[in-house]
Design a protein around this motif. Structure first.
Motif: not given
Lengths: 143, 90
Positions: A16, A20, A54, A88, B26-27, B29-32, B34, B53-55, B57, B83
């Motif tokens: 992690n 990424y 992403r 998002e 950290k880590g 990166v996607c909807g799954f 979250a 918030s993925l942006e 992190q 994560f």
């Protein structure tokens, strides 16, 4: 070709980082494989590796099956993809990908499939069409 | 009397405020990813709601009033979700 078996799925290693994640998995199972008119017990083993940010995605899996009737095979599937924008969690995420398959058992050993993938919250949908014209549809719900 | 009511109202307001905790993660990166985090924290008694918030992190936990969630427990839940926990800000 079809395959029925209970499988174990083990995460061997995960990284992690800032933006990424990458993983290595092992999968294995013992079950029944049916190919044309043959049906036989078989042992399936698989190593999966993936790396994802992403914007970029790469994965590869090496699958091998041993059967008692000599129809052993190796299947290697790799994917490369990119997202045109960063989405998002509550937005639709779009990915353009290309999938390459090599299967030692099939007559057409190599298949290239461009595909598009959409994520929305816990839903994933992807559709692709191989260069030979075969369609691929996948739908997944993360519960 | 009016002053007493005012103080009481202020007190009720401050007691009723849910605490917010922000966790760098950290880590994701996607909807799954979250979804996994949200599911993990939503089953905790002390957690009122979870925002991801993925942006940035960042995982934002809204904690129910008069309840708490320790840093150790938060880090443990992030790790269980797959994560890597970073800085926890209260």
């Amino acid at each position: 070709m079809s395959y029925i078996a209970p499988q174990v799925n083990v995460l061997l290693k995960r990284w992690n980082g800032d933006g990424y994640q990458s993983n290595i998995y092992f999968m294995g199972g013992v079950g029944l494989m049916k190919y044309r008119d043959y049906q036989h017990s078989s042992i399936l083993s698989e190593i999966d590796a993936d790396a994802e940010s992403r914007r970029c995605f790469a994965s590869t899996k090496l699958q091998s099956m041993l059967t008692g009737i000599g129809s052993n095979y190796v299947h290697v599937q790799s994917r490369l993809g990119f997202a045109p924008y960063k989405a998002e969690f509550n937005e639709v995420s779009t990915w353009f990908m290309v999938q390459h398959d090599f299967n030692s058992l099939l007559e057409k050993k190599e298949i290239l499939t461009p595909l598009i993938r959409f994520y929305y919250e816990n839903y994933l949908f992807e559709a692709g069409r191989s260069l030979e014209g075969d369609w691929m549809l996948n739908f997944m719900v993360h519960i | 009397m009016r002053r007493f009511v005012f103080i009481l109202t202020l007190l009720q307001f401050s007691l009723g405020q849910a605490a917010q905790i922000q966790v760098n993660t950290k880590g994701m990166v996607c909807g799954f990813c979250a979804q996994g985090i949200k599911k993990k924290f939503s089953s905790e008694e002390a957690v009122q709601s979870v925002d991801v918030s993925l942006e940035k992190q960042l995982v934002t936990l809204n904690i129910k009033s008069s309840q708490d969630l320790s840093d150790e427990r938060i880090a443990e839940l992030i790790r269980e979700a797959g994560f890597k926990p970073g800085k926890i800000k209260r």
